[in-house]
Design a protein around this motif. Structure first.
Motif, PDB file in Angstrom:
ATOM      1  N   ALA A 118      44.802 116.822 174.832  1.00 47.97           N
ATOM      2  CA  ALA A 118      45.601 116.387 175.773  1.00 47.97           C
ATOM      3  C   ALA A 118      46.095 118.324 175.573  1.00 47.97           C
ATOM      4  O   ALA A 118      46.180 118.964 174.715  1.00 47.97           O
ATOM      5  N   HIS A 119      46.611 118.256 176.889  1.00 43.51           N
ATOM      6  CA  HIS A 119      48.069 119.506 177.602  1.00 43.51           C
ATOM      7  C   HIS A 119      49.109 118.983 177.434  1.00 43.51           C
ATOM      8  O   HIS A 119      49.586 118.457 178.858  1.00 43.51           O
TER       9      HIS A 119
ATOM     10  N   ALA B  45      53.944 119.893 177.702  1.00 41.93           N
ATOM     11  CA  ALA B  45      54.654 120.666 177.383  1.00 41.93           C
ATOM     12  C   ALA B  45      53.773 122.151 177.169  1.00 41.93           C
ATOM     13  O   ALA B  45      54.307 123.302 175.669  1.00 41.93           O
ATOM     14  N   ASP B  46      52.850 122.600 177.549  1.00 39.86           N
ATOM     15  CA  ASP B  46      52.453 124.068 177.121  1.00 39.86           C
ATOM     16  C   ASP B  46      51.974 124.263 175.481  1.00 39.86           C
ATOM     17  O   ASP B  46      51.536 125.668 175.304  1.00 39.86           O
ATOM     18  N   HIS B  47      51.353 122.976 174.704  1.00 39.73           N
ATOM     19  CA  HIS B  47      50.900 123.001 173.583  1.00 39.73           C
ATOM     20  C   HIS B  47      49.230 121.798 174.076  1.00 39.73           C
ATOM     21  O   HIS B  47      49.750 121.304 174.678  1.00 39.73           O
ATOM     22  N   TYR B  48      48.172 122.341 173.394  1.00 36.76           N
ATOM     23  CA  TYR B  48      47.072 121.049 173.088  1.00 36.76           C
ATOM     24  C   TYR B  48      47.296 120.050 172.063  1.00 36.76           C
ATOM     25  O   TYR B  48      47.691 120.333 170.401  1.00 36.76           O
ATOM     26  N   PHE B  49      46.675 119.279 172.063  1.00 39.84           N
ATOM     27  CA  PHE B  49      46.978 117.643 170.863  1.00 39.84           C
ATOM     28  C   PHE B  49      45.320 117.921 170.546  1.00 39.84           C
ATOM     29  O   PHE B  49      44.450 117.066 171.201  1.00 39.84           O
TER      30      PHE B  49
ATOM     31  N   GLU C 175      48.809 116.162 180.614  1.00 40.57           N
ATOM     32  CA  GLU C 175      47.022 115.713 180.999  1.00 40.57           C
ATOM     33  C   GLU C 175      46.493 114.937 179.969  1.00 40.57           C
ATOM     34  O   GLU C 175      46.294 116.227 178.607  1.00 40.57           O
ATOM     35  N   ILE C 176      45.698 113.969 179.352  1.00 42.37           N
ATOM     36  CA  ILE C 176      45.709 113.985 178.743  1.00 42.37           C
ATOM     37  C   ILE C 176      43.840 112.644 178.931  1.00 42.37           C
ATOM     38  O   ILE C 176      44.095 111.534 179.538  1.00 42.37           O
ATOM     39  N   ARG C 177      43.508 113.228 178.328  1.00 45.65           N
ATOM     40  CA  ARG C 177      41.938 112.886 178.368  1.00 45.65           C
ATOM     41  C   ARG C 177      41.174 111.886 177.261  1.00 45.65           C
ATOM     42  O   ARG C 177      41.673 112.365 175.460  1.00 45.65           O
ATOM     43  N   ALA C 178      40.422 111.265 177.615  1.00 42.68           N
ATOM     44  CA  ALA C 178      39.888 110.464 175.795  1.00 42.68           C
ATOM     45  C   ALA C 178      38.000 111.162 175.406  1.00 42.68           C
ATOM     46  O   ALA C 178      37.568 111.494 176.518  1.00 42.68           O
TER      47      ALA C 178
ATOM     48  N   LEU D 219      39.588 121.630 177.905  1.00 37.24           N
ATOM     49  CA  LEU D 219      40.508 120.576 178.272  1.00 37.24           C
ATOM     50  C   LEU D 219      39.005 119.527 179.351  1.00 37.24           C
ATOM     51  O   LEU D 219      39.149 118.141 178.280  1.00 37.24           O
ATOM     52  N   ALA D 220      38.825 119.760 180.264  1.00 37.29           N
ATOM     53  CA  ALA D 220      38.214 118.821 181.296  1.00 37.29           C
ATOM     54  C   ALA D 220      37.196 118.357 181.147  1.00 37.29           C
ATOM     55  O   ALA D 220      36.682 117.632 180.951  1.00 37.29           O
ATOM     56  N   GLU D 221      36.845 119.730 180.581  1.00 45.20           N
ATOM     57  CA  GLU D 221      34.876 119.665 180.201  1.00 45.20           C
ATOM     58  C   GLU D 221      34.913 118.589 178.708  1.00 45.20           C
ATOM     59  O   GLU D 221      34.148 118.174 178.166  1.00 45.20           O
ATOM     60  N   LEU D 222      36.337 117.985 178.111  1.00 45.99           N
ATOM     61  CA  LEU D 222      36.060 117.691 176.644  1.00 45.99           C
ATOM     62  C   LEU D 222      35.558 115.418 176.714  1.00 45.99           C
ATOM     63  O   LEU D 222      35.529 114.995 176.097  1.00 45.99           O
TER      64      LEU D 222
END
Lengths: 272, 272, 272
Positions: free
Chosen positions: A94-95, A97-101, A120-123, A158-161
């Motif tokens: 996820a991205h 608040a300017d942080h990644y998770f 922006e949250i991705r599986a 992130l989008a590639e994950l």
């Protein structure tokens, strides 16, 4: 961009934090770092905390929510409290608040993070990435560490994950407004035996005269530990903005036989 | 010089050590590092120790005194054992023996450091710096971390932090000469149950025949653990130059029911 | 090459791992890092683990063997579990399987590492190096840290540290084949109370129908924790390729009163 590259734009050294329930007795955290530095020698890996109670997702969700804002923009937070490791639970990248998770999809993100307007949250799509876990039980090493190195190093965006996904609801219980007050619970107990709740600091006008109820005790909401005598219980707003119950120069958890899950109630003299 | 700059002259990477009583169960140390790296991405932050007994200023003063010389010149040592956090106690910034220090003004500096001929000790002037704590209880995050980043990164010089000040006396008790010996006390107990005292190694000529008295036991001062049989108590000079009481292959603290504050006395066969 | 240089060829930052029984209560690990960064500012020092049981050489040998492959080629592993510190035991410097090792010569290297075809193992010649320990008890700081900085930084090559030597046999007990099975023992207990043995995963054809015997219990070898109900004991192959006994959602060590050294036996339905 290569996996050995500079990582997030504007940062020379990609910052990665680790939050786990692995403890310090065994080399599990050390091995995760081995994989991270193997794939991303330029990383700066920081221990956020490894003392989360085993499998206590809600405790970790509280700390991840409260600690994240203190780190630089662009930090990648990897949290591995993962009771359902080996099942079909997804891994979220996820991205927010300017942080990644990077977290297992088990409620580790707070409602504040989940509902952030820019979330922006991705599986993670392991098949598409060609990534397989070498074990059924140590995904921190086998999946989270390589994903973190790729993401922080820029080898994968992130989008590639994976695709956008709807995550599980947060495991961090939310305090609830009720007649004349707020109902909450203890979400973590710190080293000093302080009981930290999921009740946020009340607005200034309702803090005056507010009372905290826990296990038959009623405590006026004070400003600091020093507002009561040594050995007395005190309720106050802690340094992370949460209502906390402490014993001055003592251990409130031991004294009250309280812990994670203990019910608390904040009432306001002014009414709701 | 910018806060993102190279820091102390002659060092590419500003070295910062952290000494606290925060433990490892909670993310307090992790959050301090978040603030440090946010303000000074080029820092190298090292954990000196976070296992100091809660609020044990004298124990921390002992270790800070004994560990500092092993670090490179120019290292900044940040020690946050701070029982009076939130009171009007000052914060000291110091340059002593080619090292930098940031500590609450509560006795954390040893007499050796305080009396060093080149000691420059200043009280931080928060008003002049425009620095306010976001909380009353977590100054490690709110004050010490930003001050450390500024000082190690060169954004502020020592002189810019505040005026020269006279610090509180050291909390580390000093051993006292008495008829035929030295009176001291246990200042810390290590993981192995060894009792470390504030009595320095005696001069070689008086070490021969010297005896250590503790809780009714009288122990000859030996050279190494191996000078006694397994399970026996032994007194010796430890690797930090202090007289220590150990049980070979055992735990002296548990055996003697001794701990911080236990009185000890070193007597010399040769007389004073 | 200078001690401040880039270190191992192909790596910008020399990676050094630390494995000790020093724990986290005292600043012993912190002081080792002080010496390392004093001599090699460009190092990246990682804690592999400091929670090894005091003086448990076999436990450390197990983890060093199992963790090493997860680190990048060229990593230097420094392991200081050293019950005979101060005696005449040698210190070994080794290059095995593209990794470097610095260990006391007390069995810390596994048979796998000792017998590796490309193993180059040397005994450090302190006289030739002009290196003397400042203490009889803290060789981690006085000998291992400077040797590590020299070796990782390129100030001394492996050959310059001393002559080739024949090390002590491994302290990690090897499982033994017996009629119809394999006899082994528990070598470490992790944070979760899981009992990790020195029996490697059986070949796939003999895993089917295999049973693990421990303290009167006979457990079928399963694939994952989830193969049994909550509260039940289970034997499985863990993420490091070793047979492990766990209690699902519980603590097998506490339940069975088992620990390091407890005998186990793996039998195969197919016979030997």
């Amino acid at each position: 961009v290569s996996a050995l590259g500079g990582g997030f734009p504007g940062r020379q050294v990609p910052l990665i934090t680790l939050l786990t329930d692995y403890g310090h007795a065994d080399p599990f955290v050390g091995v995760m770092k081995g994989v991270l530095y193997r794939l991303l020698p330029s990383a700066n890996v920081i221990d956020l905390c490894h003392g989360i109670a085993p499998q206590a997702v809600s405790e970790a969700a509280y700390w991840l929510d409260r600690c994240q804002p203190w780190f630089p923009a662009g930090t990648l937070h990897v949290a591995v409290i993962d009771p359902t490791v080996g099942s079909a639970r997804a891994i979220l990248a996820a991205h927010i608040a300017d942080h990644y998770f990077l977290v297992p999809d088990n409620g580790l993100l707070s409602q504040r993070l989940l509902e952030h307007p820019d979330a922006e949250i991705r599986a993670v799509n392991f098949e598409a990435l060609g990534l397989r876990a070498a074990s059924a039980t140590f995904h921190g090493r086998d999946l989270f560490a390589p994903l973190a190195a790729w993401l922080a190093g820029g080898a994968r965006s992130l989008a590639e994950l994976g695709e956008r996904a709807t995550p599980q609801p947060s495991a961090l219980p939310r305090a609830k407004a009720s007649a004349g007050g707020v109902e909450g619970e203890v979400v973590t107990v710190d080293r000093f035996g302080n009981l930290i709740t999921n009740i946020d600091a009340p607005a200034e006008h309702s803090a005056r005269g507010a009372c905290l109820q826990i296990l038959g005790h009623t405590l006026a909401l004070r400003s600091t530990y020093a507002d009561v005598a040594s050995g007395e219980l005190v309720a106050l707003v802690n340094s992370f903005g949460s209502v906390e119950i402490a014993e001055r120069d003592g251990n409130a958890a031991g004294r009250l036989h309280a812990g994670r899950g203990t019910d608390v109630r904040l009432t306001s003299a002014q009414g709701p």
